[in-house]
Motif scaffolding. Structure first.
Motif, mmCIF file in Angstrom:
data_model
loop_
_atom_site.group_PDB
_atom_site.id
_atom_site.type_symbol
_atom_site.label_atom_id
_atom_site.label_comp_id
_atom_site.label_asym_id
_atom_site.label_seq_id
_atom_site.Cartn_x
_atom_site.Cartn_y
_atom_site.Cartn_z
ATOM 1 N N GLN A 107 0.821 -1.213 0.000
ATOM 2 C CA GLN A 107 0.000 0.000 0.000
ATOM 3 C C GLN A 107 0.853 1.260 0.000
ATOM 4 O O GLN A 107 0.409 2.294 -0.487
ATOM 5 N N VAL B 279 -2.421 11.786 -8.619
ATOM 6 C CA VAL B 279 -3.391 10.748 -8.279
ATOM 7 C C VAL B 279 -4.024 10.260 -9.576
ATOM 8 O O VAL B 279 -4.514 11.075 -10.372
ATOM 9 N N ARG C 272 -7.956 7.877 -8.721
ATOM 10 C CA ARG C 272 -8.213 7.817 -7.268
ATOM 11 C C ARG C 272 -7.877 6.455 -6.676
ATOM 12 O O ARG C 272 -8.392 6.059 -5.643
ATOM 13 N N ARG C 273 -6.971 5.751 -7.358
ATOM 14 C CA ARG C 273 -6.549 4.434 -6.876
ATOM 15 C C ARG C 273 -5.055 4.365 -6.611
ATOM 16 O O ARG C 273 -4.583 3.530 -5.840
ATOM 17 N N THR C 274 -4.295 5.237 -7.264
ATOM 18 C CA THR C 274 -2.839 5.259 -7.094
ATOM 19 C C THR C 274 -2.397 6.699 -6.884
ATOM 20 O O THR C 274 -2.839 7.605 -7.609
ATOM 21 N N MET C 275 -1.523 6.904 -5.911
ATOM 22 C CA MET C 275 -1.025 8.242 -5.618
ATOM 23 C C MET C 275 0.493 8.205 -5.530
ATOM 24 O O MET C 275 1.075 7.263 -4.989
ATOM 25 N N SER D 142 1.515 5.149 -3.223
ATOM 26 C CA SER D 142 0.558 4.532 -2.319
ATOM 27 C C SER D 142 -0.715 4.130 -3.054
ATOM 28 O O SER D 142 -1.155 4.809 -3.986
ATOM 29 N N SER D 143 -1.285 3.004 -2.621
ATOM 30 C CA SER D 143 -2.603 2.586 -3.089
ATOM 31 C C SER D 143 -3.587 2.544 -1.920
ATOM 32 O O SER D 143 -4.685 1.980 -2.046
ATOM 33 N N ILE E 198 -5.208 8.177 -0.060
ATOM 34 C CA ILE E 198 -5.640 8.798 -1.316
ATOM 35 C C ILE E 198 -6.883 9.653 -1.087
ATOM 36 O O ILE E 198 -6.996 10.769 -1.622
ATOM 37 N N ALA F 177 -5.785 12.887 0.509
ATOM 38 C CA ALA F 177 -5.097 13.744 -0.460
ATOM 39 C C ALA F 177 -6.092 14.375 -1.432
ATOM 40 O O ALA F 177 -5.976 15.557 -1.781
ATOM 41 N N CYS F 178 -7.070 13.609 -1.875
ATOM 42 C CA CYS F 178 -8.066 14.124 -2.813
ATOM 43 C C CYS F 178 -8.928 15.208 -2.166
ATOM 44 O O CYS F 178 -9.291 16.198 -2.817
#
Length: 220
Positions: free
Chosen positions: A3, A97, A100-103, A124-125, A130, A133-134
């Motif tokens: 993760q 990002v 919205r699954r990988t950052m 990170s996943s 995430i 961050a979003c």
């Protein structure tokens, strides 16, 4: 994939990033201090534009991205090809990002790369990281100014005196007090207020303050 993992240097960065860039339908959130925050970011943007994959991309930059005329042209080209581009008043750290699954978070650039080793990135996943961050991105996005508004040639140029008028409007002091504080006559002060309202396309002093904030002028 774990993760959270660390990527060291551009080779590791692109080994992970390249497969992600090949999906034209992905949603992209891109935060950067300037156009060189991310290695190869300019060419990656060109590839997306050529493939027509820019329509789901949002790019948020610090005002530092506007310092160079060539960079301004590059940003305008991105916007013309479908990227949504906004400018924030505050400095920004690099975050990407994807869907919205990988950052990927860019660690601050070292002051002496040769001595401190390659730059590192955190990938990170984790849905929790995430999501956080979003949420921060959305708040920054809403308060940022659209690129076309920032670079609009009709945008008023705020000199020191006009900036003083803008601050006086925000403080709520009387016109007489503001004129004395700024060292100008009451008539000149009121003329500058009228010019400011006209330049900002505002119908009231309150609206002028709001518009100035939207364009990042209140900090100038």
């Amino acid at each position: 994939m774990p993760q959270v993992m660390e990527l060291r240097g551009e080779v590791e960065f692109w080994a992970r990033m390249k497969p992600l860039t090949e999906s034209d339908g992905a949603e992209w959130i891109h935060v950067a201090h300037d156009l060189d925050t991310w290695p190869g970011a300019r060419e990656a943007a060109r590839r997306q534009m050529r493939r027509g994959g820019a329509l789901r991309g949002r790019k948020l930059y610090s005002a530092a991205a506007l310092a160079d005329a060539r960079d301004r042209d590059a940003l305008l080209e991105m916007a013309a090809h479908g990227f949504q581009v906004r400018i924030a008043a505050a400095p920004l750290q690099g975050i990407v990002v994807i869907d919205r699954r990988t950052m990927i978070l860019a660690d601050p650039a070292p002051s002496a790369p040769a001595a401190t080793g390659p730059r590192t990135y955190t990938m990170s996943s984790s849905p929790v990281l995430i999501g956080g961050a979003c949420a921060l991105f959305e708040a920054a996005w809403e308060s940022a100014a659209d690129l076309t508004a920032v670079l609009d040639p009709r945008r008023p140029r705020i000199d020191d005196r006009t900036a003083g008028v803008l601050r006086a409007l925000g403080s709520g002091i009387t016109d007489e007090a503001a004129a004395r504080e700024l060292g100008m006559s009451l008539r000149t002060y009121r003329r500058r207020v009228a010019e400011l309202l006209d330049g900002l396309d505002a119908s009231s002093r309150f609206q002028a303050g709001v518009r100035a904030g939207e364009l990042g002028l209140s900090r100038g």
